[in-house]
Design a protein around this motif. Structure first.
Motif, PDB file in Angstrom:
ATOM      1  N   LEU A   1      67.218  93.000  41.371  1.00  0.00           N
ATOM      2  CA  LEU A   1      66.591  91.704  41.642  1.00  0.00           C
ATOM      3  C   LEU A   1      65.507  91.845  42.718  1.00  0.00           C
ATOM      4  N   GLY A   2      65.793  92.683  43.731  1.00  0.00           N
ATOM      5  CA  GLY A   2      64.802  92.892  44.782  1.00  0.00           C
ATOM      6  C   GLY A   2      63.569  93.586  44.264  1.00  0.00           C
ATOM      7  N   LYS A   3      63.752  94.534  43.367  1.00  0.00           N
ATOM      8  CA  LYS A   3      62.603  95.236  42.807  1.00  0.00           C
ATOM      9  C   LYS A   3      61.739  94.296  41.975  1.00  0.00           C
ATOM     10  N   ALA A   4      62.400  93.384  41.255  1.00  0.00           N
ATOM     11  CA  ALA A   4      61.656  92.434  40.413  1.00  0.00           C
ATOM     12  C   ALA A   4      60.944  91.366  41.244  1.00  0.00           C
ATOM     13  N   GLU A   5      61.370  91.211  42.523  1.00  0.00           N
ATOM     14  CA  GLU A   5      60.785  90.191  43.401  1.00  0.00           C
ATOM     15  C   GLU A   5      60.837  88.810  42.748  1.00  0.00           C
ATOM     16  N   TYR A   6      61.997  88.524  42.145  1.00  0.00           N
ATOM     17  CA  TYR A   6      62.195  87.213  41.516  1.00  0.00           C
ATOM     18  C   TYR A   6      63.518  86.651  41.999  1.00  0.00           C
ATOM     19  N   PRO A   7      63.488  85.465  42.599  1.00  0.00           N
ATOM     20  CA  PRO A   7      62.299  84.681  42.970  1.00  0.00           C
ATOM     21  C   PRO A   7      61.508  85.385  44.083  1.00  0.00           C
ATOM     22  N   PRO A   8      60.287  84.916  44.338  1.00  0.00           N
ATOM     23  CA  PRO A   8      59.453  85.559  45.357  1.00  0.00           C
ATOM     24  C   PRO A   8      60.181  85.631  46.710  1.00  0.00           C
ATOM     25  N   GLY A   9      60.134  86.813  47.331  1.00  0.00           N
ATOM     26  CA  GLY A   9      60.818  87.011  48.597  1.00  0.00           C
ATOM     27  C   GLY A   9      62.247  87.502  48.439  1.00  0.00           C
ATOM     28  N   MET A  10      62.644  87.802  47.204  1.00  0.00           N
ATOM     29  CA  MET A  10      64.019  88.257  46.977  1.00  0.00           C
ATOM     30  C   MET A  10      64.254  89.639  47.597  1.00  0.00           C
ATOM     31  N   ARG A  11      63.227  90.489  47.615  1.00  0.00           N
ATOM     32  CA  ARG A  11      63.407  91.817  48.189  1.00  0.00           C
ATOM     33  C   ARG A  11      63.787  91.718  49.659  1.00  0.00           C
ATOM     34  N   GLN A  12      63.184  90.777  50.350  1.00  0.00           N
ATOM     35  CA  GLN A  12      63.500  90.579  51.763  1.00  0.00           C
ATOM     36  C   GLN A  12      64.965  90.202  51.942  1.00  0.00           C
ATOM     37  N   GLN A  13      65.462  89.298  51.073  1.00  0.00           N
ATOM     38  CA  GLN A  13      66.858  88.874  51.155  1.00  0.00           C
ATOM     39  C   GLN A  13      67.814  90.025  50.847  1.00  0.00           C
ATOM     40  N   VAL A  14      67.444  90.832  49.877  1.00  0.00           N
ATOM     41  CA  VAL A  14      68.299  91.961  49.487  1.00  0.00           C
ATOM     42  C   VAL A  14      68.372  92.983  50.622  1.00  0.00           C
ATOM     43  N   LEU A  15      67.223  93.296  51.224  1.00  0.00           N
ATOM     44  CA  LEU A  15      67.209  94.256  52.328  1.00  0.00           C
ATOM     45  C   LEU A  15      68.070  93.773  53.488  1.00  0.00           C
ATOM     46  N   GLN A  16      67.986  92.492  53.798  1.00  0.00           N
ATOM     47  CA  GLN A  16      68.799  91.945  54.882  1.00  0.00           C
ATOM     48  C   GLN A  16      70.282  92.051  54.552  1.00  0.00           C
ATOM     49  N   PHE A  17      70.652  91.751  53.293  1.00  0.00           N
ATOM     50  CA  PHE A  17      72.054  91.808  52.890  1.00  0.00           C
ATOM     51  C   PHE A  17      72.579  93.244  52.960  1.00  0.00           C
TER      52      PHE A  17
ATOM     53  N   LYS B   1      73.081  94.301  56.652  1.00  0.00           N
ATOM     54  CA  LYS B   1      74.215  93.664  57.320  1.00  0.00           C
ATOM     55  C   LYS B   1      75.543  94.162  56.769  1.00  0.00           C
ATOM     56  N   VAL B   2      75.617  94.381  55.471  1.00  0.00           N
ATOM     57  CA  VAL B   2      76.856  94.901  54.889  1.00  0.00           C
ATOM     58  C   VAL B   2      77.154  96.291  55.441  1.00  0.00           C
ATOM     59  N   LEU B   3      76.159  97.166  55.436  1.00  0.00           N
ATOM     60  CA  LEU B   3      76.376  98.528  55.926  1.00  0.00           C
ATOM     61  C   LEU B   3      76.683  98.557  57.413  1.00  0.00           C
ATOM     62  N   ALA B   4      76.097  97.625  58.172  1.00  0.00           N
ATOM     63  CA  ALA B   4      76.290  97.622  59.626  1.00  0.00           C
ATOM     64  C   ALA B   4      77.600  96.967  60.031  1.00  0.00           C
ATOM     65  N   GLN B   5      77.998  95.889  59.334  1.00  0.00           N
ATOM     66  CA  GLN B   5      79.136  95.098  59.787  1.00  0.00           C
ATOM     67  C   GLN B   5      80.452  95.466  59.110  1.00  0.00           C
ATOM     68  N   VAL B   6      80.388  95.986  57.910  1.00  0.00           N
ATOM     69  CA  VAL B   6      81.613  96.430  57.239  1.00  0.00           C
ATOM     70  C   VAL B   6      81.946  97.832  57.738  1.00  0.00           C
ATOM     71  N   GLN B   7      83.091  97.990  58.350  1.00  0.00           N
ATOM     72  CA  GLN B   7      83.448  99.259  58.974  1.00  0.00           C
ATOM     73  C   GLN B   7      83.967 100.283  57.978  1.00  0.00           C
ATOM     74  N   HIS B   8      84.443  99.820  56.835  1.00  0.00           N
ATOM     75  CA  HIS B   8      84.930 100.752  55.820  1.00  0.00           C
ATOM     76  C   HIS B   8      83.775 101.651  55.372  1.00  0.00           C
ATOM     77  N   PRO B   9      83.973 102.974  55.312  1.00  0.00           N
ATOM     78  CA  PRO B   9      82.874 103.868  54.892  1.00  0.00           C
ATOM     79  C   PRO B   9      82.425 103.558  53.467  1.00  0.00           C
ATOM     80  N   LEU B  10      81.142 103.226  53.326  1.00  0.00           N
ATOM     81  CA  LEU B  10      80.614 102.791  52.030  1.00  0.00           C
ATOM     82  C   LEU B  10      79.653 103.786  51.399  1.00  0.00           C
ATOM     83  N   LEU B  11      78.936 104.543  52.211  1.00  0.00           N
ATOM     84  CA  LEU B  11      77.836 105.340  51.672  1.00  0.00           C
ATOM     85  C   LEU B  11      78.293 106.477  50.780  1.00  0.00           C
ATOM     86  N   HIS B  12      79.585 106.798  50.807  1.00  0.00           N
ATOM     87  CA  HIS B  12      80.076 107.848  49.921  1.00  0.00           C
ATOM     88  C   HIS B  12      80.319 107.328  48.505  1.00  0.00           C
TER      89      HIS B  12
END
Length: 738
Positions: free
Chosen positions: A95-111, A114-125
């Motif tokens: 959805l962020g790549k499609a930029e639909y609706p406009p500004g969606m990439r910004q919302q996705v990056l923020q999400f 915050k998920v990676l920073a605030q969720v303590q469970h290791p996710l990147l693996h």
């Protein structure tokens, strides 16, 4: 916020299980996002004006709250499992790549951040997290001036922070698309046990709600254009690195600074394996140095060396030029280049040794050798001038030992053997020494400035290659002959063609008679008083003018020389230089002495001090003063001991100055009213009188520089004696003496 959310959920749902309530709420918010794409027909409404940002915030709060409730178990809760199983992050990335609706990439990056920073469970693996993270990185950092730069740099900040906490993540995050594709099948089975467990539990009761959400996601996928994969090109490049480099180029100062801090965090990881991977399997070093070379090549060719020299204090943390300095064409471009060079130098200082060495070698190869060296050896005077001034500015900024080592090898080569007089230059430094005696005075001055800057760098090989390798063994001292009984025997003035009887009868006398045999201390060293007076008394009284003006006395030079000598001594202290020259074997046969191309050039220049432009004379004497400050006994003996018993055909700094004085005495016989003209020229040079063109102006300015240089050498000799103890307290000297 989270506690309020939990209380409201429990209050609304009564005695039901909180974990099931959280999951239903989580799925309900995700359904709300997917339904927007199914039902909405307005493609122009910005994302921030829809309920998508609010729903994403609720999903984040639920994930964090759930994890706090699950803290004792240390396992992923149902909501997190749902996020992973149903590849919500991958869908959001699309959805962020499609930029639909406009500004969606910004919302996705923020999400994501915050998920990676605030969720303590290791996710990147997890592959369902790693893969969208890689895709999201590929979306950013490529277009300068992107509207999402702020969110992109926050996203990379979180990733770099995770890598700092767990360096083993570095190789995993830096893996490119091609590598991920090869390992996808095996990782689904082995690296993601929680995902696999979640898939097996899809038929359990609490998975019914996720099924409804999945239907919405499948419907959503039919509404969006298929995500096409760009060809990999076989590089498998690190998109975190390229994204950071792209953000470092941002015109927004805070974004660029934060990206540079993130990159610094990345290269300073402590893990040997991670650092090796960073060098061997990522574009880290090439990308950093490529940007440095691009900035250098964007510099205008008409930069004035004087302007380059005035631009100091440029830091990567504040790369823009200080506004209070005088503006000149190309100033901002030059400040950008010097700022990035300072950043590279800082990276090399702070990085892991593996990264530091690789980055330093890359800078030397790509910038110094491939770009700078051809310009320094070019036939065009403008090319030589500009490149020499830029190299001097880089040396002034340079602090890292690894890059200094590469710069010294670039300039002086790796050969430790002393050169012979007939040798042609076989290193860049040899060519630069010739530039110091160039037909163009501007090139000579610029190159002398380069060497003066080089001599202030804390690398022993610099002074050894330029000077010390030629003085070792003291071949400049006469063997097998008794020490002279008097100073007159040493100088042999009566036999010097400049000191003829006719001249001495003319009435123009040296300031004092040649001093008697030097007084020696118990350790054999010449008394400091005699050495200092030897330099102070070189210039005849009739040619001295400093006594007529304030603040030009010898004591001013002593104060300055003391500070410079302490600084130099501190810099060379780790090199373990001996306190005294080695004793001579009187039976050892004399061998030919060559002072080296560098000292020969300086002595030749100082011998022409009465014929050269004022600015050139200032630079020559400045370099010689820097040399004289070094606390090596051979340098001190050769440059500052007037009583040295020179071998036949050898010359020292003092003997060169004696001949200059003899030349001066012959010339000034033809100059009427010499003291008055000298005083007028001195006042003009000090800005105390309007400029007026006089006959023999160059000669008069040379005499003034000569007088000041002799005072400076006397001051240096004074602060260097005794080398390991308090300075002598001298009685009030007679006129013309210390």
């Amino acid at each position: 916020m989270l506690s309020r959310l939990g209380a409201l959920l429990q209050e609304a749902m009564g005695a039901r299980e909180p974990s099931i309530d959280l999951l239903e709420a989580f799925v309900e918010h995700w359904k709300g996002i997917t339904n927007y794409y199914i039902e909405s027909t307005d493609e122009n409404t910005p994302a921030k004006k829809t309920d998508i940002p609010w729903r994403l915030r609720q999903m984040l709060d639920i994930l964090v709250y759930e994890e706090k409730q699950q803290a004792a178990a240390g396992e992923a809760g149902p909501c997190l499992e749902y996020l992973l199983q149903h590849k919500i992050l991958e869908t959001l990335c699309t959805l962020g790549k499609a930029e639909y609706p406009p500004g969606m990439r910004q919302q996705v990056l923020q999400f994501f951040s915050k998920v990676l920073a605030q969720v303590q469970h290791p996710l990147l693996h997890y592959l369902s997290v790693h893969r969208p993270v890689q895709k999201l990185l590929r979306l950013g950092g490529t277009v300068p001036g992107s509207l999402t730069e702020k969110e992109e740099v926050q996203f990379t900040t979180v990733l770099c922070s995770k890598i700092q906490q767990d360096p083993a993540l570095l190789t995993y995050i830096l893996e490119g698309r091609k590598t991920v594709g090869r390992k996808e099948a095996s990782r689904e089975a082995t690296a993601l046990p929680r995902e696999a467990a979640g898939v097996k539990n899809e038929e359990q009761p609490h998975s019914k709600a996720p099924d409804r959400g999945a239907q919405g996601a499948r419907a959503l996928s039919t509404q969006l254009p298929a995500e096409t994969e760009e060809p990999d090109g076989g590089t498998g490049e690190s998109n975190l690195i390229t994204s950071l480099i792209g953000l470092c180029k941002s015109k927004r100062g805070r974004v660029a600074l934060k990206a540079q801090e993130n990159l610094l965090l990345l290269v300073s990881v402590a893990s040997q394996a991670a650092a090796t991977y960073l060098v061997q399997s990522s574009p880290c070093c090439p990308a950093i140095v490529e940007h440095l070379c691009q900035l250098y090549q964007s510099l205008p060719s008409f930069l004035d060396p004087a302007d380059i020299a005035t631009l100091e204090g440029i830091s990567w943390r504040l790369p823009s030029a200080p506004s209070d300095e005088v503006s000149f064409p190309g100033k901002e471009t030059l400040a950008a280049f010097l700022g990035w060079f300072d950043y590279c130098d800082h990276l090399i200082t702070e990085a892991h040794t593996v990264v530091s060495d690789a980055l330093a070698k890359s800078v030397a190869e790509k910038l110094f050798v491939e770009i700078l060296q051809p310009q320094l050896l070019h036939v065009s005077e403008q090319s030589i001038l500009t490149s020499t001034a830029l190299l001097t500015a880089m040396l002034r900024q340079l602090r890292s030992p690894a890059l200094l080592r590469e710069a010294v090898a670039f300039l002086l080569g790796t050969d430790q053997q002393p050169a012979a007089p007939e040798d042609s230059p076989h290193t860049l430094g040899g060519h630069l020494v010739r530039h110091c005696d160039h037909l163009s005075d501007e090139i000579s001055i610029a190159t002398l400035r380069l060497f003066e800057e080089l001599l202030q760098k804390p690398h022993e090989r610099i002074i050894h290659s330029l000077v010390l390798c030629h003085l070792e063994g003291r071949p400049y001292v006469a063997r097998g002959s008794p020490e002279p009984e008097s100073y007159e025997d040493t100088l042999d003035l009566e036999e010097d063609p400049y000191f003829t009887d006719g001249f001495l009868d003319s009435g123009f006398q040296p300031s004092v008679k040649p001093p008697p045999a030097p007084v020696t201390n118990p350790d054999g060293k010449t008394a400091v008083t005699e050495v200092v007076n030897s330099f102070l008394c070189l210039v005849p009284e009739e040619a001295k003018t400093s006594a007529f003006l304030e603040e030009t006395g010898y004591d001013t030079y002593v104060h300055d020389a003391y500070g410079l000598f302490q600084e130099c001594s501190s810099r060379v202290a780790p090199w373990g230089w001996p306190p005294a020259p080695p004793p001579l074997d009187p039976h050892e046969p004399e061998r030919p002495f060559f002072e080296g191309h560098f000292l020969r050039m300086l002595f030749d220049r100082i011998s022409r001090i009465l014929e050269q432009p004022y600015s050139l004379n200032l630079q020559v004497t400045s370099v010689l003063s820097r040399l004289a400050l070094f606390p090596h006994p051979l340098i001190h003996e050769y440059l500052l001991d007037p009583y040295i018993n020179l071998a036949p055909g050898c010359r020292s700094l003092f003997s060169v100055l004696v001949r200059v004085i003899g030349d001066l005495m012959q010339r000034v016989q033809r100059l009427p009213q010499l003291p008055g003209k000298l005083l007028l020229v001195r006042r003009h040079l000090m800005g105390q009188a309007p400029g007026r063109q006089l006959d023999h102006q160059t000669l008069l300015q040379g005499v003034i520089v000569l007088e000041e240089f002799c005072k400076e050498l006397a001051a240096i000799a004074f602060v260097k004696f005794p080398p390991h103890g308090p300075h002598l307290r001298l009685s009030e000297p007679p006129e013309g003496h210390v």
